[in-house]
Design a protein around this motif. Structure first.
Motif, short mmCIF file in Angstrom:
data_model
loop_
_atom_site.label_atom_id
_atom_site.label_comp_id
_atom_site.label_asym_id
_atom_site.label_seq_id
_atom_site.Cartn_x
_atom_site.Cartn_y
_atom_site.Cartn_z
N SER A 5 0.81 -1.21 0.00
CA SER A 5 0.00 0.00 0.00
C SER A 5 0.85 1.27 0.00
O SER A 5 0.32 2.36 -0.09
CB SER A 5 -0.95 0.00 1.19
N ASN A 6 2.16 1.12 0.12
CA ASN A 6 3.04 2.28 0.07
C ASN A 6 3.31 2.68 -1.38
O ASN A 6 3.23 1.86 -2.28
CB ASN A 6 4.36 2.01 0.78
N VAL A 7 3.62 3.94 -1.56
CA VAL A 7 3.95 4.48 -2.88
C VAL A 7 5.44 4.78 -2.90
O VAL A 7 5.96 5.41 -1.98
CB VAL A 7 3.13 5.77 -3.15
N LYS A 8 6.11 4.32 -3.95
CA LYS A 8 7.55 4.56 -4.08
C LYS A 8 7.76 5.63 -5.15
O LYS A 8 7.13 5.59 -6.19
CB LYS A 8 8.27 3.28 -4.48
N ASP A 36 12.25 15.12 6.68
CA ASP A 36 11.51 15.84 7.73
C ASP A 36 10.01 15.66 7.58
O ASP A 36 9.25 15.94 8.50
CB ASP A 36 11.85 17.34 7.71
N LEU A 37 9.57 15.21 6.41
CA LEU A 37 8.15 14.94 6.19
C LEU A 37 7.82 13.56 6.75
O LEU A 37 8.69 12.84 7.20
CB LEU A 37 7.83 14.98 4.69
N ASP A 38 6.56 13.19 6.69
CA ASP A 38 6.13 11.90 7.21
C ASP A 38 6.30 10.83 6.12
O ASP A 38 5.34 10.42 5.47
CB ASP A 38 4.66 12.00 7.66
N VAL A 39 7.55 10.39 5.90
CA VAL A 39 7.83 9.37 4.90
C VAL A 39 8.26 8.09 5.60
O VAL A 39 8.80 8.11 6.70
CB VAL A 39 8.94 9.81 3.90
N GLU A 40 7.99 6.97 4.95
CA GLU A 40 8.38 5.67 5.50
C GLU A 40 9.89 5.53 5.42
O GLU A 40 10.52 5.03 6.33
CB GLU A 40 7.72 4.53 4.72
N GLN A 66 15.23 8.67 -3.71
CA GLN A 66 13.99 7.90 -3.68
C GLN A 66 13.34 8.06 -2.33
O GLN A 66 14.00 8.31 -1.33
CB GLN A 66 14.25 6.44 -4.02
N ALA A 67 12.03 7.89 -2.32
CA ALA A 67 11.27 7.98 -1.08
C ALA A 67 10.12 6.99 -1.15
O ALA A 67 9.66 6.63 -2.22
CB ALA A 67 10.72 9.40 -0.89
N GLU A 68 9.68 6.56 0.01
CA GLU A 68 8.53 5.67 0.10
C GLU A 68 7.59 6.26 1.13
O GLU A 68 8.00 6.61 2.24
CB GLU A 68 8.98 4.27 0.51
#
Length: 125
Positions: A5-8, A36-40, A66-68
């Motif tokens: 359900s996570n977005v990469k 600093d944002l709410d990222v996994e 990259q971020a998830e």
């Protein structure tokens, strides 16, 4: 912790006016702000995943990160990218539920349209 359900997201900053050192600095600054944002999870893209035509520096791809994030937080991250990167050339790859969307933007208008397309893509995935 990776989840279906996570977005990469893969973000490539494309600024031919910057030398390698400045590009690296700009990428690391953006990464710090994203963390600093709410990222996994978020990080630089390892040089083992080199797309054709990319440059690597110190084991990471130059200008790529990259971020998830969870589906619930994708809007916040895309909004941040719009505010932070408006007017800059970027390539964005969004992956949700096994589907991928690649977007390129080189102006604020293109970025806004690209981010809207990314949100719609995630909502429909």
């Amino acid at each position: 912790m990776s989840s279906e359900s996570n977005v990469k997201l893969k973000i490539a900053l494309c600024n031919p006016d910057l030398d390698a050192e400045d590009q690296e600095r700009e990428t690391r600054n953006l990464l710090r702000e994203i963390k600093d944002l709410d990222v996994e999870n978020a990080g630089l893209v390892a040089a083992t995943e080199i797309p054709e035509g990319s440059k690597a520096l110190g084991g990471v791809l130059l200008g790529m990160l990259q971020a998830e994030v969870t589906i619930g937080n994708i809007k916040q991250l895309l909004g941040f990218l719009g505010d932070r990167l408006g007017g800059k050339s970027i390539e964005l790859e969004v992956e949700a539920n096994g589907k991928k969307l690649k977007i390129t933007a080189s102006s604020r208008e293109e970025l806004t349209a690209a981010l809207e397309a990314a949100q719609k893509f995630v909502a429909e995935s």
